[in-house]
Design an enzyme around this catalytic site. Structure first.
Site, mmCIF file in Angstrom:
data_model
loop_
_atom_site.group_PDB
_atom_site.id
_atom_site.type_symbol
_atom_site.label_atom_id
_atom_site.label_comp_id
_atom_site.label_asym_id
_atom_site.label_seq_id
_atom_site.Cartn_x
_atom_site.Cartn_y
_atom_site.Cartn_z
ATOM 1 N N SER A 109 0.983 -1.196 0.083
ATOM 2 C CA SER A 109 -0.020 -0.058 -0.129
ATOM 3 C C SER A 109 0.821 1.368 -0.022
ATOM 4 C CB SER A 109 -1.055 0.049 1.291
ATOM 5 O OG SER A 109 -1.889 0.971 1.309
ATOM 6 N N HIS A 132 -2.736 -1.354 -4.472
ATOM 7 C CA HIS A 132 -4.162 -1.423 -4.407
ATOM 8 C C HIS A 132 -4.829 -0.063 -4.377
ATOM 9 C CE1 HIS A 132 -4.646 -0.569 -0.478
ATOM 10 N NE2 HIS A 132 -3.581 -1.601 -0.315
#
Length: 221
Positions: A109, A132
């Site tokens: 992330s 993501h």
């Protein structure tokens, strides 16, 4: 006669205990980003965190120090607060000292921008990176302004990553929005060599390669 190794001071031991940081031999500062990147809200005391209010002053002190010649960033993080993570990444990227990052267990992330913020980056063969879309905890108002804010934040992340590695922004967006890999989310998991093949990380290697590269960069100054 061989020089005796320098014993760690009380301040060195306190920094290692509280901040996960230590000054190595040969004027290299070790900075670790582990657990979850904590931002404006305090997480549970049971959660392993890297606090950005600890990291930012340390980076400012590193920039101001004549004794520190390079910075080694170790990462094993699940991500965390986006604003805090980007702030850390921007600070590392703006340092005048040579910097090298090493992704160990994972850099997921918001850990991805931090990993690529250094001058050169490594990942171990079993290390993972997860790209993501931005996620939000708590109540989210389903309004156009909310989705526009999410889009702007994702654009900031993609823009930063693309400007600090060789991967193209379009390819990064494809990886971010992939529907075929994560069962409950969009995104892509990159393991070791795959992160290098995608142009996000420079090289597969471990601590030996990372330290050697940093010494090489320092010697060229």
């Amino acid at each position: 006669m061989a020089e005796k190794p320098k014993m760690p001071t009380e301040n060195d031991r306190e920094n290692l205990k509280e901040l996960g940081q230590v000054k190595m031999e040969h004027q290299i500062h070790l900075l670790s980003v582990i657990g979850e990147v904590e931002g404006h809200e305090c997480l549970s005391s049971n959660t392993k965190t890297t606090k950005y209010e600890h990291i930012l002053p340390q980076l400012a002190a590193i920039e101001d120090s004549d004794r520190i010649k390079g910075v080694l960033v170790l990462l094993n993080t699940v991500g965390g607060d986006v604003e805090a993570g980007l702030a850390i990444a921007e600070m590392i990227a703006s340092l005048s000292k040579p910097t090298v990052s090493l992704v160990l267990g994972g850099s997921h992330s918001i850990g991805v921008p931090i990993a690529v913020s250094t001058d050169y980056s490594f990942i171990v063969r079993t290390g993972t990176m997860v790209i993501h879309p931005v996620r939000m905890n708590g109540t989210v108002i389903g309004a156009p302004q909310t989705y526009d804010y999410f889009r702007q934040m994702q654009d900031r992340i993609l823009g930063f990553i693309a400007s600090h590695c060789s991967a193209k922004r379009e390819r990064l967006e494809e990886l971010m929005l992939d529907t075929g890999m994560l069962t409950k989310d969009l995104g892509t998991i990159l393991v070791g060599q795959r992160a290098v093949d995608e142009g996000i990380i420079n090289e597969v290697g471990g601590i030996q390669e990372a330290v050697a590269k940093l010494h090489e960069m320092i010697c060229k100054l």
